[in-house]
Design a protein around this motif. Structure first.
Motif, PDB file in Angstrom:
ATOM      1  N   LEU A  12      40.025 -27.825 -39.584  1.00 23.35           N
ATOM      2  CA  LEU A  12      38.921 -28.541 -40.204  1.00 23.35           C
ATOM      3  C   LEU A  12      37.592 -27.865 -39.909  1.00 23.35           C
ATOM      4  CD1 LEU A  12      38.050 -30.996 -41.786  1.00 23.35           C
ATOM      5  CD2 LEU A  12      38.011 -32.301 -39.669  1.00 23.35           C
ATOM      6  N   ALA A  13      37.435 -27.352 -38.688  1.00 22.57           N
ATOM      7  CA  ALA A  13      36.179 -26.689 -38.344  1.00 22.57           C
ATOM      8  C   ALA A  13      35.948 -25.482 -39.224  1.00 22.57           C
ATOM      9  CB  ALA A  13      36.213 -26.270 -36.876  1.00 22.57           C
ATOM     10  N   GLY A  14      37.044 -24.740 -39.533  1.00 22.41           N
ATOM     11  CA  GLY A  14      36.899 -23.599 -40.424  1.00 22.41           C
ATOM     12  C   GLY A  14      36.460 -24.026 -41.805  1.00 22.41           C
ATOM     13  N   ALA A  15      36.956 -25.160 -42.269  1.00 26.75           N
ATOM     14  CA  ALA A  15      36.573 -25.649 -43.589  1.00 26.75           C
ATOM     15  C   ALA A  15      35.109 -26.045 -43.604  1.00 26.75           C
ATOM     16  CB  ALA A  15      37.456 -26.831 -43.976  1.00 26.75           C
ATOM     17  N   CYS A  16      34.644 -26.675 -42.526  1.00 29.29           N
ATOM     18  CA  CYS A  16      33.270 -27.146 -42.508  1.00 29.29           C
ATOM     19  C   CYS A  16      32.263 -26.016 -42.442  1.00 29.29           C
ATOM     20  CB  CYS A  16      33.059 -28.063 -41.304  1.00 29.29           C
ATOM     21  SG  CYS A  16      33.995 -29.603 -41.404  1.00 29.29           S
ATOM     22  N   ALA A  17      32.717 -24.840 -42.011  1.00 32.38           N
ATOM     23  CA  ALA A  17      31.780 -23.741 -41.833  1.00 32.38           C
ATOM     24  C   ALA A  17      31.433 -23.050 -43.136  1.00 32.38           C
ATOM     25  CB  ALA A  17      32.381 -22.715 -40.855  1.00 32.38           C
ATOM     26  N   HIS A  18      32.074 -23.433 -44.219  1.00 34.57           N
ATOM     27  CA  HIS A  18      31.838 -22.796 -45.510  1.00 34.57           C
ATOM     28  C   HIS A  18      31.062 -23.718 -46.433  1.00 34.57           C
ATOM     29  CE1 HIS A  18      35.035 -20.351 -43.806  1.00 34.57           C
ATOM     30  NE2 HIS A  18      34.761 -19.434 -44.705  1.00 34.57           N
ATOM     31  N   ALA A  19      30.471 -23.120 -47.433  1.00 34.21           N
ATOM     32  CA  ALA A  19      29.738 -23.900 -48.430  1.00 34.21           C
ATOM     33  C   ALA A  19      30.706 -24.754 -49.218  1.00 34.21           C
ATOM     34  CB  ALA A  19      28.995 -22.954 -49.366  1.00 34.21           C
ATOM     35  N   PRO A  20      30.250 -25.894 -49.777  1.00 33.89           N
ATOM     36  CA  PRO A  20      31.131 -26.747 -50.570  1.00 33.89           C
ATOM     37  C   PRO A  20      31.696 -26.017 -51.772  1.00 33.89           C
ATOM     38  CG  PRO A  20      29.073 -27.865 -50.033  1.00 33.89           C
ATOM     39  CD  PRO A  20      28.906 -26.432 -49.640  1.00 33.89           C
ATOM     40  N   ARG A 158      44.065 -46.312 -49.779  1.00 32.01           N
ATOM     41  CA  ARG A 158      43.232 -46.600 -50.953  1.00 32.01           C
ATOM     42  C   ARG A 158      42.735 -45.302 -51.593  1.00 32.01           C
ATOM     43  NH1 ARG A 158      38.109 -46.277 -51.533  1.00 32.01           N
ATOM     44  NH2 ARG A 158      37.636 -46.303 -49.300  1.00 32.01           N
ATOM     45  N   MET A 159      42.269 -44.358 -50.786  1.00 35.38           N
ATOM     46  CA  MET A 159      41.768 -43.095 -51.335  1.00 35.38           C
ATOM     47  C   MET A 159      42.874 -42.309 -52.024  1.00 35.38           C
ATOM     48  SD  MET A 159      38.855 -41.606 -48.756  1.00 35.38           S
ATOM     49  CE  MET A 159      39.854 -41.612 -47.267  1.00 35.38           C
ATOM     50  N   PHE A 160      44.079 -42.345 -51.458  1.00 34.82           N
ATOM     51  CA  PHE A 160      45.207 -41.655 -52.081  1.00 34.82           C
ATOM     52  C   PHE A 160      45.513 -42.265 -53.447  1.00 34.82           C
ATOM     53  CE2 PHE A 160      50.039 -41.064 -52.070  1.00 34.82           C
ATOM     54  CZ  PHE A 160      49.960 -39.842 -52.713  1.00 34.82           C
ATOM     55  N   ALA A 161      45.512 -43.605 -53.515  1.00 36.60           N
ATOM     56  CA  ALA A 161      45.757 -44.278 -54.794  1.00 36.60           C
ATOM     57  C   ALA A 161      44.689 -43.896 -55.819  1.00 36.60           C
ATOM     58  CB  ALA A 161      45.792 -45.785 -54.587  1.00 36.60           C
ATOM     59  N   GLU A 185      35.424 -34.555 -53.940  1.00 36.32           N
ATOM     60  CA  GLU A 185      34.610 -34.046 -52.837  1.00 36.32           C
ATOM     61  C   GLU A 185      34.242 -35.154 -51.859  1.00 36.32           C
ATOM     62  OE1 GLU A 185      31.309 -32.002 -54.571  1.00 36.32           O
ATOM     63  OE2 GLU A 185      32.443 -30.156 -54.867  1.00 36.32           O
ATOM     64  N   GLN A 186      33.928 -36.318 -52.394  1.00 35.76           N
ATOM     65  CA  GLN A 186      33.600 -37.453 -51.534  1.00 35.76           C
ATOM     66  C   GLN A 186      34.813 -37.861 -50.692  1.00 35.76           C
ATOM     67  OE1 GLN A 186      32.213 -40.397 -54.312  1.00 35.76           O
ATOM     68  NE2 GLN A 186      30.241 -39.386 -54.643  1.00 35.76           N
ATOM     69  N   ARG A 187      35.995 -37.852 -51.318  1.00 36.86           N
ATOM     70  CA  ARG A 187      37.203 -38.220 -50.580  1.00 36.86           C
ATOM     71  C   ARG A 187      37.497 -37.205 -49.478  1.00 36.86           C
ATOM     72  NH1 ARG A 187      39.000 -40.629 -55.803  1.00 36.86           N
ATOM     73  NH2 ARG A 187      39.534 -38.577 -56.623  1.00 36.86           N
ATOM     74  N   ARG A 188      37.368 -35.905 -49.791  1.00 38.30           N
ATOM     75  CA  ARG A 188      37.636 -34.904 -48.762  1.00 38.30           C
ATOM     76  C   ARG A 188      36.659 -35.040 -47.594  1.00 38.30           C
ATOM     77  NH1 ARG A 188      38.235 -31.738 -53.268  1.00 38.30           N
ATOM     78  NH2 ARG A 188      36.284 -30.606 -52.935  1.00 38.30           N
ATOM     79  N   ALA A 189      35.401 -35.306 -47.910  1.00 36.18           N
ATOM     80  CA  ALA A 189      34.412 -35.462 -46.836  1.00 36.18           C
ATOM     81  C   ALA A 189      34.778 -36.626 -45.928  1.00 36.18           C
ATOM     82  CB  ALA A 189      33.020 -35.665 -47.436  1.00 36.18           C
ATOM     83  N   ARG A 190      35.246 -37.704 -46.520  1.00 34.74           N
ATOM     84  CA  ARG A 190      35.606 -38.868 -45.719  1.00 34.74           C
ATOM     85  C   ARG A 190      36.866 -38.597 -44.890  1.00 34.74           C
ATOM     86  NH1 ARG A 190      34.619 -42.300 -42.117  1.00 34.74           N
ATOM     87  NH2 ARG A 190      35.746 -44.290 -42.251  1.00 34.74           N
ATOM     88  N   VAL A 191      37.847 -37.892 -45.484  1.00 29.50           N
ATOM     89  CA  VAL A 191      39.057 -37.565 -44.735  1.00 29.50           C
ATOM     90  C   VAL A 191      38.719 -36.679 -43.537  1.00 29.50           C
ATOM     91  CG1 VAL A 191      41.285 -36.377 -44.816  1.00 29.50           C
ATOM     92  CG2 VAL A 191      40.626 -37.887 -46.681  1.00 29.50           C
ATOM     93  N   LYS A 192      37.795 -35.744 -43.712  1.00 25.13           N
ATOM     94  CA  LYS A 192      37.370 -34.908 -42.586  1.00 25.13           C
ATOM     95  C   LYS A 192      36.850 -35.772 -41.444  1.00 25.13           C
ATOM     96  CE  LYS A 192      36.106 -30.869 -45.367  1.00 25.13           C
ATOM     97  NZ  LYS A 192      34.980 -30.025 -45.850  1.00 25.13           N
ATOM     98  N   PHE A 211      47.399 -34.629 -49.809  1.00 19.38           N
ATOM     99  CA  PHE A 211      47.228 -34.629 -51.267  1.00 19.38           C
ATOM    100  C   PHE A 211      45.747 -34.567 -51.637  1.00 19.38           C
ATOM    101  CE2 PHE A 211      51.670 -35.754 -51.754  1.00 19.38           C
ATOM    102  CZ  PHE A 211      51.972 -35.221 -52.991  1.00 19.38           C
ATOM    103  N   ILE A 212      44.923 -35.256 -50.886  1.00 21.20           N
ATOM    104  CA  ILE A 212      43.491 -35.245 -51.178  1.00 21.20           C
ATOM    105  C   ILE A 212      42.924 -33.839 -51.006  1.00 21.20           C
ATOM    106  CG2 ILE A 212      41.253 -36.070 -50.314  1.00 21.20           C
ATOM    107  CD1 ILE A 212      42.717 -38.801 -49.838  1.00 21.20           C
ATOM    108  N   PHE A 213      43.354 -33.126 -49.964  1.00 23.28           N
ATOM    109  CA  PHE A 213      42.883 -31.756 -49.779  1.00 23.28           C
ATOM    110  C   PHE A 213      43.544 -30.792 -50.760  1.00 23.28           C
ATOM    111  CE2 PHE A 213      40.860 -33.112 -45.923  1.00 23.28           C
ATOM    112  CZ  PHE A 213      39.804 -32.216 -45.786  1.00 23.28           C
TER     113      PHE A 213
END
Length: 304
Positions: A12-20, A158-161, A185-192, A211-213
């Motif tokens: 997850l840290a690697g993902a956060c280090a990059h631009a959206p 709920r997010m998966f549904a 994008e909002q769902r991925r941010a929340r899952v992080k 699935f969200i990612f």
């Protein structure tokens, strides 16, 4: 051995280090150079009878319903308890005119966790059952059954549904896809945030997050989906093995490299068909089998 939360946080840290990821189109993928995705051993064994189910699915697509039913029946007899297998058997039975047996298999699917009443009511394979009182009764009963994965994380569920609903059916215009991409994008941010807080506990939690990612657009999203799917498999969820492999294939496809398992398709602008993305010839059918996939020769080259 289960993957500790700290290992997930490293991904997850690697993902956060990059631009959206870009939101220009739903198919746009980040092409920036990324580190090589490490090799992964299968995190769990496929469910009993999985090969029989895969063969049954191919036969169903070919309209060979009796042969498909034989494969599904053998899988069930071998100990396969996936609700999708019982549902597929019901479809084959309904198409063969065996209404009572089809209804029995639908009831079994519901007992094992099938809850998608909306799909059951519109599935043309089950059209012959819709006037049957037992079918109507089952449609009414399913919403009263215990929730599937009742102790799973409610917000992730709920997010998966919502993630699945955004794609059933797929958006019909670029504008609609942009709206879905923004919600993704909002769902991925929340899952992080949930991963960082250690909120994921059960296999179903990790599967939903995977699935969200998987529906991201950056290589880091697909790498994270693979890790989450693998953890779902380690914690006993039958869908974890598939999503981990599919995320690995998607990572490779978006890196313009051959996929391993044969899960990814790309649209052909000339034929308007979805064609199987090239598969790495060095990956053997034995390796695919370890992940629960059929031989390459049995994987459809186009999707209808």
């Amino acid at each position: 051995m289960r993957l500790p939360t700290s290992a997930l946080l490293l991904v997850l840290a690697g993902a956060c280090a990059h631009a959206p990821a870009s939101t220009e189109t739903p198919t746009a993928a980040a092409k920036a150079p990324v580190a090589e995705l490490p090799f992964m051993e299968p995190p769990a064994a496929p469910m009993p009878g999985w090969q029989l189910v895969k063969r049954g699915d191919v036969l169903m697509r070919e309209g060979r319903h009796a042969e498909a039913l034989a494969e599904y029946t053998r899988a069930l007899d071998a100990g396969n308890t996936n609700d999708g297998t019982a549902y597929s058997a019901a479809c084959a039975l309904a198409l063969l005119g065996k209404k009572q047996e089809a209804l029995d298999q639908l009831s079994r699917a519901a007992e094992w966790g099938f809850r998608d009443v909306r799909w059951m009511q519109q599935d043309e394979d089950l059209a012959s059952l819709r006037t049957e009182p037992a079918f109507t009764a089952l449609v009414a009963r399913i919403p009263t059954l215990p929730e599937k994965d009742p102790t799973a994380h409610a917000e992730l569920k709920r997010m998966f549904a919502e993630d699945q609903a955004d794609r059933s059916p797929p958006p019909a215009s670029p504008e609609a896809w942009k709206a879905v991409t923004a919600r993704d994008e909002q769902r991925r941010a929340r899952v992080k945030e949930l991963v960082a807080a250690g909120e994921l506990k059960e296999g179903a939690d990790f599967l939903a997050a995977a699935f969200i990612f998987q529906h991201g657009h950056a290589q880091e999203d697909f790498a994270m989906a693979r890790e989450l799917g693998a953890e779902a498999a380690r914690r006993g969820h039958p869908g974890g093995l598939w999503i981990a492999a599919a995320a690995w294939d998607r990572w490779l496809m978006n890196a313009e490299r051959p996929q391993r398992f044969g899960t990814q398709y790309r649209g052909d602008l000339q034929t308007k068909q979805m064609k199987l993305y090239p598969v790495d010839p060095s990956v053997t059918d034995e390796e695919r089998a370890r992940w629960g996939f059929p031989p390459l020769a049995e994987i459809p080259t186009t999707l209808r």
